[in-house]
Design a protein around this motif. Structure first.
Motif, PDB file in Angstrom:
ATOM      1  N   GLN A   5       0.872  -1.172   0.000  1.00 20.47           N
ATOM      2  CA  GLN A   5       0.000   0.000   0.000  1.00 20.47           C
ATOM      3  C   GLN A   5       0.911   1.223   0.000  1.00 20.47           C
ATOM      4  OE1 GLN A   5      -2.461   1.164   3.309  1.00 20.47           O
ATOM      5  NE2 GLN A   5      -1.283  -0.011   4.801  1.00 20.47           N
ATOM      6  N   VAL A  59     -10.385   3.542  -0.713  1.00 23.39           N
ATOM      7  CA  VAL A  59      -9.225   2.719  -0.358  1.00 23.39           C
ATOM      8  C   VAL A  59      -9.665   1.300  -0.011  1.00 23.39           C
ATOM      9  CG1 VAL A  59      -7.344   2.409   1.316  1.00 23.39           C
ATOM     10  CG2 VAL A  59      -7.787   4.675   0.325  1.00 23.39           C
ATOM     11  N   PHE A  63      -8.472  -2.043  -1.826  1.00 24.32           N
ATOM     12  CA  PHE A  63      -7.881  -3.125  -1.052  1.00 24.32           C
ATOM     13  C   PHE A  63      -8.586  -4.449  -1.336  1.00 24.32           C
ATOM     14  CE2 PHE A  63      -7.967  -5.800   2.751  1.00 24.32           C
ATOM     15  CZ  PHE A  63      -6.619  -6.113   2.825  1.00 24.32           C
ATOM     16  N   MET A  78      -0.624  -1.217  -4.732  1.00 18.63           N
ATOM     17  CA  MET A  78      -1.813  -0.383  -4.591  1.00 18.63           C
ATOM     18  C   MET A  78      -1.376   1.081  -4.514  1.00 18.63           C
ATOM     19  SD  MET A  78      -4.998  -0.845  -1.945  1.00 18.63           S
ATOM     20  CE  MET A  78      -4.570   0.294  -0.643  1.00 18.63           C
ATOM     21  N   ASN A  82      -4.131   7.506   0.026  1.00 20.47           N
ATOM     22  CA  ASN A  82      -4.354   6.867   1.327  1.00 20.47           C
ATOM     23  C   ASN A  82      -3.873   7.764   2.479  1.00 20.47           C
ATOM     24  OD1 ASN A  82      -5.095   4.936   3.170  1.00 20.47           O
ATOM     25  ND2 ASN A  82      -3.686   3.371   2.458  1.00 20.47           N
ATOM     26  N   ARG A  88      -4.646   3.165   7.047  1.00 16.65           N
ATOM     27  CA  ARG A  88      -3.426   2.401   6.707  1.00 16.65           C
ATOM     28  C   ARG A  88      -3.194   1.310   7.737  1.00 16.65           C
ATOM     29  NH1 ARG A  88      -1.402   7.860   5.179  1.00 16.65           N
ATOM     30  NH2 ARG A  88      -0.549   8.052   7.286  1.00 16.65           N
ATOM     31  N   VAL A  97       0.202  -7.266   4.004  1.00 20.94           N
ATOM     32  CA  VAL A  97       0.234  -5.846   3.621  1.00 20.94           C
ATOM     33  C   VAL A  97       1.489  -5.175   4.167  1.00 20.94           C
ATOM     34  CG1 VAL A  97      -0.923  -3.608   3.837  1.00 20.94           C
ATOM     35  CG2 VAL A  97      -2.277  -5.693   3.494  1.00 20.94           C
ATOM     36  N   THR A  99       3.440  -1.179   4.046  1.00 21.63           N
ATOM     37  CA  THR A  99       3.207   0.232   3.749  1.00 21.63           C
ATOM     38  C   THR A  99       4.494   0.873   3.270  1.00 21.63           C
ATOM     39  OG1 THR A  99       1.508   0.337   5.466  1.00 21.63           O
ATOM     40  CG2 THR A  99       2.420   2.434   4.694  1.00 21.63           C
TER      41      THR A  99
END
Length: 177
Positions: A5, A59, A63, A78, A82, A88, A97, A99
């Motif tokens: 993300q 978002v 997702f 992605m 965000n 998040r 996931v 970040t």
């Protein structure tokens, strides 16, 4: 598999970096999909505006699409602003996931402004061309507290950032296996 993300202001390089890393991953035999916020705003999220609730719903929809790709053994990039830390964090509750924060100064973004969006966001309130609720100018962007990777896109070249992200993804894939 893994879902990256991205988070970062408009123009920080999310789409550019996703496209470059996608190429590197494909060259090395990986299946990869880009879930780009700009693209999906025209389809699955065309009914949404830019309120906080609508941004969060956008978002979440992206997702969920990304999660479908994960189930087919595909790496997901992605690419979406965000802007909210709670959202998040919500996504990070899923073990696949990660970040990645594309950190670029607002002054640099205003200077490069390839889409002319900052210019419109900075127009006076009475101007009919003004963009309201523009993240980083007239709407909030919460700097990530716990990004797994920070890329300084106003100092690094695209190939340098792309290679850092590629290596990060490969390292994390082996950790998830």
């Amino acid at each position: 598999m893994i879902l990256i993300q991205f988070t970062g202001l408009s123009g920080s390089g999310k789409t550019t970096l996703a496209e470059n890393v996608r190429g590197l991953l494909i060259e090395n035999g990986y299946k990869v999909e880009i879930v780009d916020g700009d693209v999906y705003r025209k389809t699955i999220s065309k009914d949404l505006g830019f309120s906080k609730d609508d941004r969060c719903e956008n978002v979440r929809r992206l997702f969920n699409l990304g999660r479908d790709f994960i189930e087919t053994n595909t790496i997901v990039l992605m690419s979406v602003i965000n802007p909210y830390e709670n959202l998040r964090k919500e996504l990070r509750n899923h073990e696949f996931v990660r970040t990645v924060f594309l950190d670029c100064s607002l002054s640099n973004l205003i200077e490069r402004d390839s889409k002319g969006l900052y210019k419109k966001a900075l127009l006076p309130d009475y101007d009919i061309n003004k963009i309201n609720n523009f993240t980083g100018i007239s709407d909030v962007f919460e700097t990530p507290l716990n990004a797994d990777l920070v890329l300084k896109t106003d100092f690094e070249t695209v190939p340098v950032s792309a290679n850092k992200l590629y290596n990060f993804i490969i390292e994390n894939l082996s950790g998830l296996a």
